[in-house]
Design a protein around this motif. Structure first.
Motif, PDB file in Angstrom:
ATOM      1  N   LEU A 175      -2.802 -12.268  -8.634  1.00 18.02           N
ATOM      2  CA  LEU A 175      -3.720 -12.046  -7.578  1.00 18.02           C
ATOM      3  C   LEU A 175      -5.160 -11.102  -8.052  1.00 18.02           C
ATOM      4  O   LEU A 175      -6.092 -11.603  -7.566  1.00 18.02           O
ATOM      5  N   ARG A 176      -4.991 -10.341  -8.734  1.00 20.11           N
ATOM      6  CA  ARG A 176      -6.017  -9.383  -9.312  1.00 20.11           C
ATOM      7  C   ARG A 176      -7.234 -10.295  -9.783  1.00 20.11           C
ATOM      8  O   ARG A 176      -8.163  -9.798  -9.483  1.00 20.11           O
ATOM      9  N   THR A 177      -6.918 -11.469 -10.440  1.00 19.69           N
ATOM     10  CA  THR A 177      -7.969 -12.213 -10.954  1.00 19.69           C
ATOM     11  C   THR A 177      -8.941 -13.005  -9.930  1.00 19.69           C
ATOM     12  O   THR A 177      -9.873 -13.104 -10.193  1.00 19.69           O
ATOM     13  N   PHE A 178      -8.335 -13.186  -8.718  1.00 19.06           N
ATOM     14  CA  PHE A 178      -8.820 -13.745  -7.614  1.00 19.06           C
ATOM     15  C   PHE A 178      -9.346 -12.838  -6.524  1.00 19.06           C
ATOM     16  O   PHE A 178     -10.351 -13.406  -5.765  1.00 19.06           O
ATOM     17  N   LEU A 179      -8.645 -11.698  -6.224  1.00 18.53           N
ATOM     18  CA  LEU A 179      -9.048 -11.198  -5.120  1.00 18.53           C
ATOM     19  C   LEU A 179      -9.397  -9.695  -5.485  1.00 18.53           C
ATOM     20  O   LEU A 179      -8.485  -8.942  -6.200  1.00 18.53           O
ATOM     21  N   ASP A 180     -10.369  -9.014  -5.094  1.00 22.67           N
ATOM     22  CA  ASP A 180     -10.844  -7.804  -5.517  1.00 22.67           C
ATOM     23  C   ASP A 180     -10.055  -6.567  -4.716  1.00 22.67           C
ATOM     24  O   ASP A 180     -10.385  -5.410  -5.148  1.00 22.67           O
ATOM     25  N   PHE A 181      -9.531  -6.882  -3.712  1.00 20.52           N
ATOM     26  CA  PHE A 181      -9.094  -5.873  -2.917  1.00 20.52           C
ATOM     27  C   PHE A 181      -7.553  -5.421  -3.217  1.00 20.52           C
ATOM     28  O   PHE A 181      -7.010  -4.549  -2.828  1.00 20.52           O
ATOM     29  N   VAL A 182      -6.843  -6.201  -4.572  1.00 22.33           N
ATOM     30  CA  VAL A 182      -5.536  -5.900  -4.835  1.00 22.33           C
ATOM     31  C   VAL A 182      -5.231  -4.611  -5.346  1.00 22.33           C
ATOM     32  O   VAL A 182      -4.169  -3.936  -5.221  1.00 22.33           O
ATOM     33  N   ASP A 183      -6.107  -3.950  -6.155  1.00 28.19           N
ATOM     34  CA  ASP A 183      -5.870  -2.867  -6.734  1.00 28.19           C
ATOM     35  C   ASP A 183      -5.955  -1.833  -5.723  1.00 28.19           C
ATOM     36  O   ASP A 183      -5.244  -0.571  -5.588  1.00 28.19           O
ATOM     37  N   ALA A 184      -6.815  -1.858  -4.770  1.00 28.26           N
ATOM     38  CA  ALA A 184      -6.977  -0.887  -3.299  1.00 28.26           C
ATOM     39  C   ALA A 184      -5.633  -1.014  -2.445  1.00 28.26           C
ATOM     40  O   ALA A 184      -5.680  -0.273  -1.507  1.00 28.26           O
ATOM     41  N   SER A 185      -4.948  -2.128  -2.686  1.00 24.66           N
ATOM     42  CA  SER A 185      -3.756  -2.104  -1.724  1.00 24.66           C
ATOM     43  C   SER A 185      -2.651  -1.758  -2.112  1.00 24.66           C
ATOM     44  O   SER A 185      -1.816  -2.090  -2.877  1.00 24.66           O
ATOM     45  N   VAL A 186      -2.327  -0.095  -1.672  1.00 23.08           N
ATOM     46  CA  VAL A 186      -1.447   0.547  -2.336  1.00 23.08           C
ATOM     47  C   VAL A 186      -0.172   0.757  -1.176  1.00 23.08           C
ATOM     48  O   VAL A 186       0.699   1.270  -1.325  1.00 23.08           O
ATOM     49  N   ASP A 187      -0.849   0.488   0.013  1.00 23.71           N
ATOM     50  CA  ASP A 187       0.192   0.504   1.125  1.00 23.71           C
ATOM     51  C   ASP A 187      -0.185  -0.605   2.287  1.00 23.71           C
ATOM     52  O   ASP A 187      -0.905  -1.151   1.843  1.00 23.71           O
ATOM     53  N   VAL A 188       0.672  -0.687   3.166  1.00 24.40           N
ATOM     54  CA  VAL A 188       0.233  -1.743   4.272  1.00 24.40           C
ATOM     55  C   VAL A 188      -0.744  -1.465   5.139  1.00 24.40           C
ATOM     56  O   VAL A 188      -1.329  -2.047   5.884  1.00 24.40           O
ATOM     57  N   THR A 189      -1.135  -0.177   4.986  1.00 26.89           N
ATOM     58  CA  THR A 189      -2.331   0.176   5.912  1.00 26.89           C
ATOM     59  C   THR A 189      -3.597  -0.489   5.661  1.00 26.89           C
ATOM     60  O   THR A 189      -4.462  -0.889   6.548  1.00 26.89           O
ATOM     61  N   LEU A 190      -4.072  -0.965   4.227  1.00 29.87           N
ATOM     62  CA  LEU A 190      -5.138  -1.547   4.172  1.00 29.87           C
ATOM     63  C   LEU A 190      -5.190  -3.232   4.851  1.00 29.87           C
ATOM     64  O   LEU A 190      -5.885  -3.508   5.624  1.00 29.87           O
ATOM     65  N   GLN A 191      -3.939  -3.868   4.853  1.00 30.04           N
ATOM     66  CA  GLN A 191      -3.847  -5.095   5.437  1.00 30.04           C
ATOM     67  C   GLN A 191      -3.781  -4.833   7.099  1.00 30.04           C
ATOM     68  O   GLN A 191      -4.425  -5.486   7.774  1.00 30.04           O
TER      69      GLN A 191
END
Length: 79
Positions: free
Chosen positions: A37-53
């Motif tokens: 997913l990192r290739t297509f979605l820029d938020f993947v690395d910032a997603s470290v727990d469920v809070t972002l979602q």
């Protein structure tokens, strides 16, 4: 999937109205597929727990209530 509002769009796919209760499943899906997913979605690395979602869904639900946003996810029914 039947517990969520969904609109079938063909070939087993549906658009599903996102709900805050989906945040945990979305995080698990992102977390288990980071490399791809990192290739297509820029938020993947910032997603470290469920809070972002959770925060994103809350923001979009508020936008929907204000008449400025809509948020749907896609779902493929696998039999």
């Amino acid at each position: 999937m039947s517990k969520y509002f969904h609109l079938p769009i063909g070939d087993g796919y549906s658009l599903v109205a996102a709900e805050i209760t989906m945040a945990e499943d979305i995080f698990k899906l992102v977390d288990s597929n980071r490399e791809h997913l990192r290739t297509f979605l820029d938020f993947v690395d910032a997603s470290v727990d469920v809070t972002l979602q959770e925060n994103y869904i809350k923001m979009k639900l508020q936008g929907s209530a204000n008449g400025t946003d809509k948020l749907f996810s896609s779902h493929l029914a696998i039999n």
